[in-house]
Design a protein around this motif. Structure first.
Motif, PDB file in Angstrom:
ATOM      1  N   GLY A  47      -6.896  -4.883  -4.387  1.00  0.00           N
ATOM      2  CA  GLY A  47      -6.761  -5.720  -5.570  1.00  0.00           C
ATOM      3  C   GLY A  47      -6.639  -4.914  -6.842  1.00  0.00           C
ATOM      4  O   GLY A  47      -6.264  -3.744  -6.839  1.00  0.00           O
ATOM      5  N   LEU A  48      -6.986  -5.551  -7.947  1.00  0.00           N
ATOM      6  CA  LEU A  48      -6.861  -4.947  -9.276  1.00  0.00           C
ATOM      7  C   LEU A  48      -8.234  -4.639  -9.860  1.00  0.00           C
ATOM      8  O   LEU A  48      -9.198  -5.361  -9.607  1.00  0.00           O
ATOM      9  N   PRO A  49      -8.318  -3.568 -10.663  1.00  0.00           N
ATOM     10  CA  PRO A  49      -9.600  -3.263 -11.318  1.00  0.00           C
ATOM     11  C   PRO A  49      -9.932  -4.308 -12.374  1.00  0.00           C
ATOM     12  O   PRO A  49      -9.051  -4.794 -13.082  1.00  0.00           O
ATOM     13  N   GLU A  50     -11.229  -4.631 -12.460  1.00  0.00           N
ATOM     14  CA  GLU A  50     -11.671  -5.600 -13.458  1.00  0.00           C
ATOM     15  C   GLU A  50     -12.569  -4.967 -14.507  1.00  0.00           C
ATOM     16  O   GLU A  50     -12.529  -5.362 -15.666  1.00  0.00           O
ATOM     17  N   ALA A  51     -13.401  -4.003 -14.094  1.00  0.00           N
ATOM     18  CA  ALA A  51     -14.336  -3.410 -15.052  1.00  0.00           C
ATOM     19  C   ALA A  51     -14.897  -2.122 -14.480  1.00  0.00           C
ATOM     20  O   ALA A  51     -14.921  -1.915 -13.268  1.00  0.00           O
ATOM     21  N   PRO A 103       9.082  -2.994  -8.822  1.00  0.00           N
ATOM     22  CA  PRO A 103       9.999  -4.084  -9.169  1.00  0.00           C
ATOM     23  C   PRO A 103       9.302  -5.193  -9.942  1.00  0.00           C
ATOM     24  O   PRO A 103       8.159  -5.537  -9.671  1.00  0.00           O
ATOM     25  N   HIS A 104      10.007  -5.735 -10.936  1.00  0.00           N
ATOM     26  CA  HIS A 104       9.518  -6.872 -11.718  1.00  0.00           C
ATOM     27  C   HIS A 104       8.198  -6.559 -12.413  1.00  0.00           C
ATOM     28  O   HIS A 104       7.375  -7.460 -12.636  1.00  0.00           O
ATOM     29  N   GLY A 105       7.981  -5.303 -12.758  1.00  0.00           N
ATOM     30  CA  GLY A 105       6.762  -4.914 -13.459  1.00  0.00           C
ATOM     31  C   GLY A 105       5.542  -4.816 -12.576  1.00  0.00           C
ATOM     32  O   GLY A 105       4.413  -4.746 -13.090  1.00  0.00           O
ATOM     33  N   LEU A 106       5.713  -4.796 -11.252  1.00  0.00           N
ATOM     34  CA  LEU A 106       4.572  -4.713 -10.334  1.00  0.00           C
ATOM     35  C   LEU A 106       3.767  -3.444 -10.591  1.00  0.00           C
ATOM     36  O   LEU A 106       4.324  -2.350 -10.593  1.00  0.00           O
ATOM     37  N   PRO A 107       2.437  -3.547 -10.778  1.00  0.00           N
ATOM     38  CA  PRO A 107       1.628  -2.336 -10.913  1.00  0.00           C
ATOM     39  C   PRO A 107       1.561  -1.583  -9.578  1.00  0.00           C
ATOM     40  O   PRO A 107       1.157  -2.151  -8.566  1.00  0.00           O
ATOM     41  N   VAL A 108       1.988  -0.334  -9.591  1.00  0.00           N
ATOM     42  CA  VAL A 108       1.910   0.525  -8.409  1.00  0.00           C
ATOM     43  C   VAL A 108       0.846   1.573  -8.688  1.00  0.00           C
ATOM     44  O   VAL A 108       0.909   2.296  -9.683  1.00  0.00           O
ATOM     45  N   LEU A 140       1.830  16.038  -3.987  1.00  0.00           N
ATOM     46  CA  LEU A 140       2.188  14.792  -3.327  1.00  0.00           C
ATOM     47  C   LEU A 140       3.138  13.921  -4.141  1.00  0.00           C
ATOM     48  O   LEU A 140       3.662  12.929  -3.628  1.00  0.00           O
ATOM     49  N   GLU A 141       3.381  14.281  -5.391  1.00  0.00           N
ATOM     50  CA  GLU A 141       4.220  13.459  -6.256  1.00  0.00           C
ATOM     51  C   GLU A 141       5.612  13.178  -5.676  1.00  0.00           C
ATOM     52  O   GLU A 141       6.114  12.052  -5.798  1.00  0.00           O
ATOM     53  N   PRO A 142       6.285  14.133  -5.020  1.00  0.00           N
ATOM     54  CA  PRO A 142       7.600  13.801  -4.450  1.00  0.00           C
ATOM     55  C   PRO A 142       7.566  12.626  -3.481  1.00  0.00           C
ATOM     56  O   PRO A 142       8.566  11.913  -3.350  1.00  0.00           O
ATOM     57  N   TRP A 143       6.445  12.419  -2.805  1.00  0.00           N
ATOM     58  CA  TRP A 143       6.325  11.278  -1.900  1.00  0.00           C
ATOM     59  C   TRP A 143       5.904  10.028  -2.663  1.00  0.00           C
ATOM     60  O   TRP A 143       6.434   8.941  -2.421  1.00  0.00           O
ATOM     61  N   LEU A 144       4.977  10.176  -3.586  1.00  0.00           N
ATOM     62  CA  LEU A 144       4.466   9.016  -4.310  1.00  0.00           C
ATOM     63  C   LEU A 144       5.571   8.296  -5.078  1.00  0.00           C
ATOM     64  O   LEU A 144       5.597   7.061  -5.130  1.00  0.00           O
ATOM     65  N   LYS A 145       6.472   9.045  -5.673  1.00  0.00           N
ATOM     66  CA  LYS A 145       7.489   8.422  -6.527  1.00  0.00           C
ATOM     67  C   LYS A 145       8.526   7.623  -5.743  1.00  0.00           C
ATOM     68  O   LYS A 145       9.354   6.931  -6.339  1.00  0.00           O
ATOM     69  N   LYS A 146       8.474   7.683  -4.412  1.00  0.00           N
ATOM     70  CA  LYS A 146       9.434   6.934  -3.598  1.00  0.00           C
ATOM     71  C   LYS A 146       9.060   5.462  -3.440  1.00  0.00           C
ATOM     72  O   LYS A 146       9.903   4.636  -3.079  1.00  0.00           O
ATOM     73  N   THR A 147       7.819   5.123  -3.692  1.00  0.00           N
ATOM     74  CA  THR A 147       7.345   3.775  -3.393  1.00  0.00           C
ATOM     75  C   THR A 147       8.104   2.681  -4.129  1.00  0.00           C
ATOM     76  O   THR A 147       8.461   1.660  -3.514  1.00  0.00           O
ATOM     77  N   GLU A 189      -0.494  -8.600  -5.721  1.00  0.00           N
ATOM     78  CA  GLU A 189      -0.628  -8.300  -7.135  1.00  0.00           C
ATOM     79  C   GLU A 189      -0.410  -6.833  -7.476  1.00  0.00           C
ATOM     80  O   GLU A 189      -0.204  -6.488  -8.641  1.00  0.00           O
ATOM     81  N   THR A 190      -0.486  -5.957  -6.471  1.00  0.00           N
ATOM     82  CA  THR A 190      -0.290  -4.529  -6.689  1.00  0.00           C
ATOM     83  C   THR A 190       0.007  -3.876  -5.350  1.00  0.00           C
ATOM     84  O   THR A 190      -0.150  -4.500  -4.295  1.00  0.00           O
ATOM     85  N   TYR A 191       0.478  -2.635  -5.394  1.00  0.00           N
ATOM     86  CA  TYR A 191       0.653  -1.870  -4.160  1.00  0.00           C
ATOM     87  C   TYR A 191       0.439  -0.402  -4.484  1.00  0.00           C
ATOM     88  O   TYR A 191       0.498   0.030  -5.639  1.00  0.00           O
ATOM     89  N   GLY A 192       0.195   0.356  -3.453  1.00  0.00           N
ATOM     90  CA  GLY A 192       0.065   1.794  -3.599  1.00  0.00           C
ATOM     91  C   GLY A 192      -0.368   2.422  -2.292  1.00  0.00           C
ATOM     92  O   GLY A 192      -0.669   1.733  -1.315  1.00  0.00           O
ATOM     93  N   VAL A 193      -0.384   3.741  -2.274  1.00  0.00           N
ATOM     94  CA  VAL A 193      -0.813   4.476  -1.090  1.00  0.00           C
ATOM     95  C   VAL A 193      -2.122   5.187  -1.403  1.00  0.00           C
ATOM     96  O   VAL A 193      -2.338   5.672  -2.520  1.00  0.00           O
ATOM     97  N   LEU A 194      -2.978   5.206  -0.415  1.00  0.00           N
ATOM     98  CA  LEU A 194      -4.242   5.933  -0.474  1.00  0.00           C
ATOM     99  C   LEU A 194      -4.134   7.087   0.503  1.00  0.00           C
ATOM    100  O   LEU A 194      -4.051   6.867   1.722  1.00  0.00           O
ATOM    101  N   ILE A 195      -4.089   8.302   0.013  1.00  0.00           N
ATOM    102  CA  ILE A 195      -3.953   9.479   0.861  1.00  0.00           C
ATOM    103  C   ILE A 195      -5.325  10.134   0.974  1.00  0.00           C
ATOM    104  O   ILE A 195      -5.912  10.549  -0.023  1.00  0.00           O
ATOM    105  N   ALA A 196      -5.823  10.186   2.205  1.00  0.00           N
ATOM    106  CA  ALA A 196      -7.188  10.638   2.438  1.00  0.00           C
ATOM    107  C   ALA A 196      -7.205  11.956   3.192  1.00  0.00           C
ATOM    108  O   ALA A 196      -6.397  12.183   4.098  1.00  0.00           O
ATOM    109  N   GLY A 197      -8.149  12.806   2.830  1.00  0.00           N
ATOM    110  CA  GLY A 197      -8.372  14.046   3.556  1.00  0.00           C
ATOM    111  C   GLY A 197      -9.214  13.778   4.780  1.00  0.00           C
ATOM    112  O   GLY A 197     -10.418  14.045   4.806  1.00  0.00           O
TER     113      GLY A 197
END
Length: 532
Positions: free
Chosen positions: A189-193, A231-236, A248-255, A272-280
């Motif tokens: 989801g989205l951050p609230e506080a 797209p359409h202002g979606l927060p990534v 990792l930026e070369p991969w992140l910017k493809k989303t 409401e949002t999308y993104g990748v979580l890259i974990a060690g």
């Protein structure tokens, strides 16, 4: 009688009445909603509306978190007892509608007995103070190099928080994560506080769409949060180890471009949002947690994975946001709808952007389809997972074997009708659950004819039917398979399909598996000579 005596007498009578009621109840027992593959998951009698999860992380990922789970639910029957799926943590106290409640365990259920029964069609509030253990041996919390992440598929949310742990009961989520201030906490989801209290910080996130418990995600670590626009202002929003931000930026910017491509195929992104979580962490899988997909760091850093392959894995997980997350399976036997579609769009993307032939891949899948069906069951009637190895449910038949069904369907009804079916499917069932029967019904309506016989053969047959338009395609007969060492049970013949892929950098002969025990393993099958 003095007032204090009347109060004491009333209290004693109430206690005696509660004791009498408790004595007349049958012994606590584990319940389930009767899922064919996970019969102990889920609980009858209520529909969860909201989860409010409060986790306190003390900075050591080998120690349990302190947690409070608040559940708002609507009862569907009168309840003298309430079962929640929960195992592994320690329960400290329970309240129902603000009053302390008795609790015990039965099997892998937390069984709650409130002082008063909860009526049918009533709002019910449950508060559980508990610990949340982090061993992660069978899913749940995953220990990363700098903290924790979550991997709950298919039945491990119950190892993290008390819940109705089945995708048939989706709900809204609020997360509050308190951690040392030097760390960053993120969730679905989205951050609230955010607020700081001395050496700790509390982060609050909220979902705007209902979510299955298996898709919950919380990450705590030394992370960088990277923002961009889709797209359409979606927060990534991408979450990566801070030290790897630039790498990792070369991969992140493809989303954003991948989001646009998926929208062209099936319609607007559903959340409401999308993104990748890259974990060690070395999990052996990637996981489509809602709005924030979990990836292993090694997927993006190991040189033997060609760029086109990593791109396709990213699209596989992105496609799940529509297929599996927004439209969730009603039962786990409907899993083919999740993985078949994600594999389908992964393969289509690889064809469009890396010239990896979809037809060649599907012909290769057809060749092996009878073997997959013999090992793991037909796509819509999978064999149960090996006891104690729930991840063994994710076999080749639910990946390329199920994408093959979609290929056959497109051959049968034509590309135009198939495209309409895909878009209507995710639109009609957005934010809900759906079954194989729902898909068959919609496909028949769009095709203008009854497709029941077609789907019965393709989804439930032990032998793969002839491929429409390709009468020359043949499937190899199943070969005897030896169980992997240490694996026993009736479904162990499926386990060898989960062995690691052997390849060299730049090799194009990728076979039908990702890594051992892959949950959302994209079975990329580009035959030799199919391009670089």
């Amino acid at each position: 009688m003095p007032f204090t005596s009347r109060r004491l007498r009333a209290a004693l009578l109430a206690a005696a009445s509660a004791t009498l009621v408790a004595a007349t109840l049958p012994p606590p027992e584990p319940l389930g909603i009767g899922d064919p593959l996970f019969p102990y998951l889920g609980n009858p009698g209520y529909d969860v509306l909201n989860y409010d999860l409060d986790f306190t992380y003390h900075g050591d990922n080998t120690k349990p978190l302190d947690a409070i789970t608040r559940i708002s639910a609507l009862t569907t029957q009168r309840l003298r007892r309430i079962n929640l799926d929960f195992t592994q943590g320690t329960v400290r106290s329970v309240e129902v509608n603000g009053a302390p409640a008795e609790f015990t365990t039965a099997g892998e259920d937390l069984v709650i007995t409130p002082d008063e029964a909860v009526d049918e069609d009533a709002r019910m509030r449950i508060t559980v103070h508990h610990t949340s253990d982090t061993d992660g041996k069978e899913g749940g919390w995953v220990r990363t190099t700098d903290g924790l992440a979550m991997a709950n598929q298919a039945d491990a949310a119950r190892r993290v928080f008390p819940s109705n742990d089945h995708p048939a009961d989706k709900a809204y989520f609020t997360f509050r994560i308190t951690a040392p201030a030097r760390l960053t906490a993120v969730a679905n989801g989205l951050p609230e506080a955010t607020s700081r209290q001395g050496a700790t910080r509390t982060w609050t996130y909220r979902t705007r769409h209902p979510m299955a418990t298996e898709l919950a995600q919380v990450s705590i670590g030394d992370s960088a949060v990277v923002h961009r626009e889709g797209p359409h202002g979606l927060p990534v929003r991408d979450v990566v180890p801070a030290a790897d931000r630039e790498k990792l930026e070369p991969w992140l910017k493809k989303t954003p471009a991948q989001l646009r491509w998926m929208e062209q195929q099936v319609g607007p992104y559903p959340f409401e949002t999308y993104g990748v979580l890259i974990a060690g962490a070395d999990t052996g899988f990637e996981l489509e947690t809602q709005t924030l997909t979990l990836f292993e760091r090694s997927l993006f850093t190991r040189p033997e994975y060609p760029g086109w392959y990593v791109d396709a894995v990213m699209v596989h997980e992105l496609a799940h946001q529509w297929f599996g997350n927004s439209v969730s399976p009603r039962t786990w036997s409907d899993l083919w709808l999740n993985e078949g579609h994600a594999t389908w769009y992964e393969a289509r993307y690889a064809q469009e952007f890396a010239k990896k032939s979809l037809e060649s891949r599907m012909r290769n899948a057809y060749l092996r389809s009878d073997t997959w069906r013999a090992a793991g069951g037909p796509p819509a009637a999978p064999e149960p997972p090996t006891p104690g190895q729930q991840i063994s449910l994710f076999r080749p038949v639910v990946y390329d074997g199920s994408a093959l069904v979609l290929y056959a369907l497109r051959q049968e009804i034509g590309g135009s009708a198939f495209g309409r079916l895909e878009r209507d499917w995710v639109r009609i069932h957005q934010d809900g659950t759906a079954t194989t029967e729902d898909f068959v019904s919609l496909a028949s309506r769009i095709a203008g004819r009854d497709l029941s016989a077609f789907f019965t053969a393709w989804l439930y047959g032990r032998k793969t039917p002839p491929m429409p338009g390709h009468p020359d395609w043949r499937s190899e007969p199943p070969k005897a398979q030896r169980p992997s060492p240490g694996v026993t049970g009736p479904t162990s013949s499926a386990v060898p399909e989960q062995t690691a892929r052997q390849t060299t950098p730049g090799d194009t002969a990728w076979d039908s598996r990702h890594r051992p025990g892959s949950v959302t393993a994209p079975f990329l099958m580009a035959p030799s000579g199919d391009g670089a």
